[in-house]
Enzyme design. Structure first.
Site, short mmCIF file in Angstrom:
data_model
loop_
_atom_site.label_atom_id
_atom_site.label_comp_id
_atom_site.label_asym_id
_atom_site.label_seq_id
_atom_site.Cartn_x
_atom_site.Cartn_y
_atom_site.Cartn_z
N GLU A 117 28.41 59.92 6.88
CA GLU A 117 28.06 58.72 6.93
C GLU A 117 26.96 58.66 8.50
O GLU A 117 27.74 58.67 9.41
CB GLU A 117 28.70 57.32 6.96
CG GLU A 117 29.46 57.39 5.68
CD GLU A 117 30.79 56.73 5.63
OE1 GLU A 117 30.99 55.98 6.70
OE2 GLU A 117 31.54 56.93 4.55
N LEU A 169 28.40 55.97 1.21
CA LEU A 169 29.57 55.45 1.88
C LEU A 169 30.91 55.59 0.86
O LEU A 169 31.30 54.54 0.34
CB LEU A 169 29.36 53.75 2.35
CG LEU A 169 30.15 53.58 3.47
CD1 LEU A 169 29.66 52.17 3.75
CD2 LEU A 169 31.77 53.34 3.21
N GLU A 204 34.15 57.88 1.48
CA GLU A 204 34.92 58.97 2.35
C GLU A 204 35.73 60.03 1.21
O GLU A 204 35.83 61.24 1.36
CB GLU A 204 36.13 58.46 3.14
CG GLU A 204 35.40 58.15 4.39
CD GLU A 204 34.78 56.51 4.20
OE1 GLU A 204 34.93 55.64 3.15
OE2 GLU A 204 33.96 56.27 4.83
N HIS A 237 38.90 50.79 14.27
CA HIS A 237 38.51 51.91 14.75
C HIS A 237 39.31 52.73 15.79
O HIS A 237 38.90 53.69 16.37
CB HIS A 237 37.16 51.25 15.43
CG HIS A 237 36.36 50.58 14.71
ND1 HIS A 237 36.37 49.17 14.43
CD2 HIS A 237 35.25 51.01 14.05
CE1 HIS A 237 35.50 48.73 13.65
NE2 HIS A 237 34.91 49.76 13.27
#
Ligand SMILES: Cc1ncc(C[n+]2csc(CCOP(=O)(O)OP(=O)(O)O)c2C)c(N)n1
Ligand SMILES: [Mg+2]
Length: 704
Positions: free
Chosen positions: A409, A438, A440, A508
Site C-alpha cells: 500500500e 488495501l 493484506e 502502529h
C-alpha cells in the site's frame, strides 16, 4: 470513460465459435475413474480406516473434468480445493498418486503430511496446481498473484511463452463469502488479470445454505454490476452447457486477457465429507440432487448418438479396473518414514553445500544464480539512516535482479508511508514497484502466487499490526515447503515496520515478532542499525526461504541506528548474533530497538555487561548466547514485545536446560507488560523497557 459493467450470460445454447467437442471418451473415462475412487474410498477404505478423511467429488466431477482438459498451456496455474480431485485427474495426476494421497502413502501430494485431498502438482511443462490449503478462500489470492506474474513474465521479462497462459481458481458457493474471494476479485478486475473464477455452486457450505453466503444464493447474479468482469453461468451437469461454458470461459480469459467468473450449479451427491450424514437435507432435496447426477446425463447424451452402450460399458469397466489396481498399488506403497517428519521446514543444504531444491517456487529451480555476497563490510561515506539503507539495498537488488518486484500500500508514487521505496517506482517502472489494493491478504496471497510463478516478491505491510488480515496467507506460505514435502516453496521477503515511535498506540506500535517465529517456515530478521539492515535484507533477498524483515519505526531515522553504507555485496548470514559490547559479569540478550537502550544501560551500570544483539530470531544464535552465559553466569533478556510467551521465554527455557549448571542467578526478563502499546508518551515510557529500568535490573541481577 467508466469501465463497462459486468456482462452476464446465462446459457443460451452453444455459441458456434466457442463450441469445441471435448474428447468424450476421455471425459467418460475420467468421470468413471473419479467415481470409482470415491466409491472405493466411501464403501471400503473409509470403513476400514485406511482412509481417515474422505471428500467425495460426486456431482462436481463432470464439469471439473471438462475444465481441466482445457488447461493445456504450460504456464497455466490452477488453485484448487478439497473437492477438486477430478480436475487433478484431468490435469494428468496418475490414478495411483491420486489414490495414495488419502491413504497417506509415500510419493503422494504431501507424503502423508497433509490430508489426501489437499492437492498440489508442480508444472513440469504442464499446468501447475499450486499447493492447496485447508482454509476455505485461501486459494483465491495466490491465483491472482499467478495471473499477475503471467503478465509480468510476458511484458516485463518479454517471455512470449506466457502470451496465452491463464490462472484458474476453483471454489465452492460458500467460498464466495470469504475475504480471499473479494480480495482476488478486486485484484483481477482492477488490474484486468487473465484469471478465471470457477464457482461450483452446490447450494451448501457443509450444511449452510448458499442463501447465507450471498443474497439470493447466486453470486453471479449479484456481481452483475461489477465492472471489468465477464460472468457466465449455467448447469454444470448438462453435457452441452457445461462443455460450452467451460470452453467459452477459458477461451475468453486466454484471448481477452481479462477476468471471467463462471458459476456452474452442481449437486453434491455425497455428504460434505465421509463423516457427514446429510441429515440436514430433506428427502426431496436429496432426490432432486440424484436426478441431476451428471453421470446419468452424460450417458443419455452420448449413447447411442456418439458411441454405443457397449463402448460406454467398456470404458466404465476399464476405469473401474484401472482404479482398483491403482488402489492396490497405492496400498502396497510404504507408509511415510517418521524419522524425517521434521525435514523440509526450510531450504535444506547438503554437507557439500548443495541445496535439495524445491521443484517449484522462487528463483533457484529455474536456474537463477545470485551474486555471491561478502560478509566483510566496506563502509562508504558518511552515516546513513536505516531508512536510506533499506531503500538503497532494494535499489541495488532491483537493478541486478529483473525478477524482483516490490509492492504494497502506497509504495508507488508516494514511496511508502515510511519512505522506504521513495523514487523506486520512478526508476524501475510500475510493473516492478507498485501500489496494491488495501488488502493484506491480497498482498501476501499475491506474493505467494508470484513466488510460485518464479518471481521474487518483496511485499510491504504498512505496520506490523496490519499483517493480521494476512495471517492465513502468511501461515500457509510458511508451512508450504513442509506440507508439500519440498515440492513447492514460496521464498519472498515481507517488510514490516512496527514498534514505538515517539509515541505508541495499539495499531502502529505492536512488535509481536514472536508470532512468526512460532509459526513454521519463516525466517525472522530484526535489524538494530543501518549496516545490519543492509546485510540482513540482502541475505533475505538472495535466499530460498520466506523472510519477515522487521523494521523498527524508532530506528528508521534514529540517530543511534545510523551507520555508513557497508557496500553493494555486503551480506549477513542469518543466525549469527553480534556481540555489541563484550563483558564478563552479565549477559544481556536483546534485539531491535532495545539494543541501543541496553548499550546505554550497560555503560552506566557499573557492571561489566556483555550485550548480544541476536539480529535474527529465526534462526537464532543459540551457541553465541550459551557461550556468553557460560562465561558471565548471569543472563538478562530484554525485549519490547510482551513478556508472556515472548521470544525471551524461549531463550530462557533453552538456557534453563542447557546452561543450568553455569548459572549463578535466575534468568531475568525485562519486557513490555502484557498490554497493547500505549499512546501517551508518559504511558509508553512506563511500559517499554527504559535505559534506566534496564540499568536497575542489571544491578539487581549482578548483586544476587
Ligand atoms: C476458513 C475456513 N473456515 C471454515 C472451514 C470449515 N469448512 C470446510 S469446507 C466448508 C464449507 C465450504 O463450502 P463450499 O465453499 O460451498 O464448498 P463445497 O464443500 O460445498 O464444495 C467449511 C465451513 C474451513 N475449512 N476454512
Ligand atoms: Mg458448496
Amino acid at each position: 470513460m467508466a469501465a463497462p459493467a459486468a456482462s452476464i450470460a446465462r446459457f443460451t445454447g452453444p455459441s458456434p465459435q466457442a463450441w469445441q467437442q471435448p474428447d468424450w471418451k476421455r471425459v467418460s473415462y475420467l468421470l468413471h475413474a473419479s467415481r470409482a475412487l470415491d466409491d472405493i474410498e466411501e464403501s471400503k477404505l473409509l470403513p476400514e480406516r485406511k482412509v481417515l478423511y474422505q471428500f467425495s467429488a460426486r456431482g462436481h466431477d463432470f464439469a471439473q473434468i471438462l475444465l481441466g482438459l482445457q488447461l493445456t498451456d504450460p504456464h497455466d496455474g490452477v488453485t484448487v480445493y478439497y473437492r477438486s480431485r477430478p480436475i487433478m485427474l484431468a490435469l494428468g495426476v496418475a490414478l495411483e498418486d491420486a489414490a495414495a494421497g488419502p491413504l497417506a502413502r509415500v510419493g503422494s501430494f504431501s507424503g502423508g503430511r497433509d490430508i489426501g485431498v489437499v492437492f498440489n502438482m508442480p508444472g513440469k511443462g504442464g499446468a501447475s496446481v499450486l499447493p492447496a490449503c485447508g482454509g476455505v478462500g485461501a486459494q483465491y489470492t495466490p491465483a491472482a498473484g499467478w495471473a499477475q506474474a503471467i503478465r509480468y513474465r510476458r511484458e516485463a521479462l518479454d517471455d512470449v511463452g506466457y502470451s496465452r497462459s491463464v490462472a484458474v481458481v476453483l471454489g465452492g458457493d460458500a467460498s464466495a463469502a470469504t475475504n480471499g474471494f473479494w480480495s482476488a476479485l478486486t485484484m483481477a478486475t482492477t488490474l484486468k488479470l487473465p484469471m478465471l473464477f470457477y464457482i461450483e455452486d452446490n447450494g451448501f457450505g457443509i450444511s449452510v445454505s448458499s442463501k447465507l453466503q450471498t443474497p439470493g444464493g447466486n453470486i453471479a447474479a449479484n456481481l452483475r454490476s461489477f465492472a471489468g468482469l465477464t460472468i457466465l453461468e449455467g448447469d454444470g451437469t448438462d453435457p452441452t452447457q457445461a462443455a460450452d461454458l467451460t470452453a467459452r470461459a477459458v477461451a475468453h480469459v486466454r484471448d481477452q486477457r481479462a477476468p471471467v467468473l463462471l458459476r456452474l450449479t452442481v449437486p453434491r451427491l455425497s455428504g460434505h465429507s465421509g463423516q457427514d450424514t446429510q441429515a440436514y437435507k430433506s428427502p426431496e432435496v436429496v432426490a432432486l440432487e440424484r436426478a441431476r447426477d451428471p453421470l446419468g446425463k452424460l450417458h443419455n447424451y452420448l449413447v447411442p448418438g456418439v458411441f454405443s452402450e457397449s463402448e460406454w460399458t467398456r470404458i466404465a469397466t476399464q476405469a473401474r479396473s484401472d482404479v482398483e489396481s491403482a488402489v492396490e498399488r497405492a496400498l502396497a506403497r510404504p507408509l511415510p518414514n517418521p524419522d524425517d517428519v521434521t525435514r523440509y521446514v526450510f531450504s535444506e543444504c547438503g554437507v557439500d553445500g548443495s541445496i535439495e531444491l524445491q521443484q517449484q517456487g522462487g528463483l533457484l529451480p529455474e536456474g537463477h544464480v545470485f551474486p555471491s555476497g561478502v560478509t566483510q563490510a566496506h563502509p562508504e561515506g558518511t552515516r546513513i539512516n536505516m531508512l536510506t539503507a533499506i531503500r538503497r539495498t532494494l535499489d541495488v537488488e532491483l537493478a541486478s535482479n529483473s525478477r524482483l518486484v516490490v509492492f504494497g500500500e502506497d509504495v508507488g508514487p508516494k514511496g511508502g508511508v515510511h519512505g522506504a521505496t521513495l523514487g523506486l517506482q520512478e526508476k524501475y517502472g510500475v510493473e516492478r514497484v507498485f501500489d496494491t489494493s488495501l488488502s493484506e491478504e491480497g498482498i501476501i496471497g499475491r506474493a505467494v502466487g508470484m513466488s510460485l510463478a518464479g518471481l521474487l516478491p518483496v511485499a510491504e505491510i504498512q505496520f506490523r499490526k496490519y499483517a493480521d488480515p494476512a495471517a492465513e496467507q502468511l501461515n500457509d506460505c510458511g508451512t508450504m515447503r513442509w506440507r508439500t514435502r519440498n515440492r513447492f516453496a514460496a521464498p519472498m521477503v515481507v517488510r514490516m515496520p512496527g514498534g514505538f515511535f515517539k509515541c505508541g498506540d495499539p495499531w502502529h506500535s505492536q512488535t509481536n515478532e514472536v508470532a512468526w517465529v512460532h509459526g513454521v517456515g519463516w525466517h525472522v530478521a530484526v535489524p538494530s542499525n543501518a549496516e545490519d539492515a543492509v546485510g540482513l535484507l540482502r541475505s533475505a533477498l538472495r535466499g530460498n526461504d520466506p523472510v519477515i524483515f522487521f523494521e523498527h519505526r524508532a530506528m528508521l531515522d534514529g540517530a543511534g541506528a545510523r551507520r555508513p553504507y557497508p557496500g553493494d555485496d555486503y551480506v549477513i548470514p542469518f543466525g549469527k548474533a553480534r556481540v555489541v559490547r563484550a563483558g564478563s559479569e552479565l549477559t544481556i540478550v536483546t534485539w531491535g530497538a532495545m539494543v541501543e537502550r541496553c548499550e546505554q544501560a550497560a555503560a552506566t551500570s557499573g557492571v561489566d555487561v556483555e550485550v548480544i544483539d541476536l539480529r535474527t530470531l529465526s534462526p537464532w544464535d543459540k551457541s553465541a548466547v550459551l557461550a556468553s552465559v557460560e562465561k558471565t553466569r548471569r543472563c538478562l533478556i530484554v525485549h519490547e514485545d510482551n513478556g508472556t510467551a515472548g521470544f525471551g521465554a524461549e531463550i530462557a527455557a533453552v538456557l534453563a536446560k542447557e546452561a543450568f549448571f553455569s548459572l549463578d542467578a535466575p534468568i531475568e526478563r525485562l519486557t513490555m507488560p502484557d498490554i497493547p502499546s500505549p499512546h501517551s508518551p508518559v504511558l509508553l515510557d512506563a511500559a517499554v523497557p527504559s535505559p534506566e529500568r534496564i540499568m536497575r535490573t542489571i544491578q539487581q541481577l549482578a548483586s544476587i
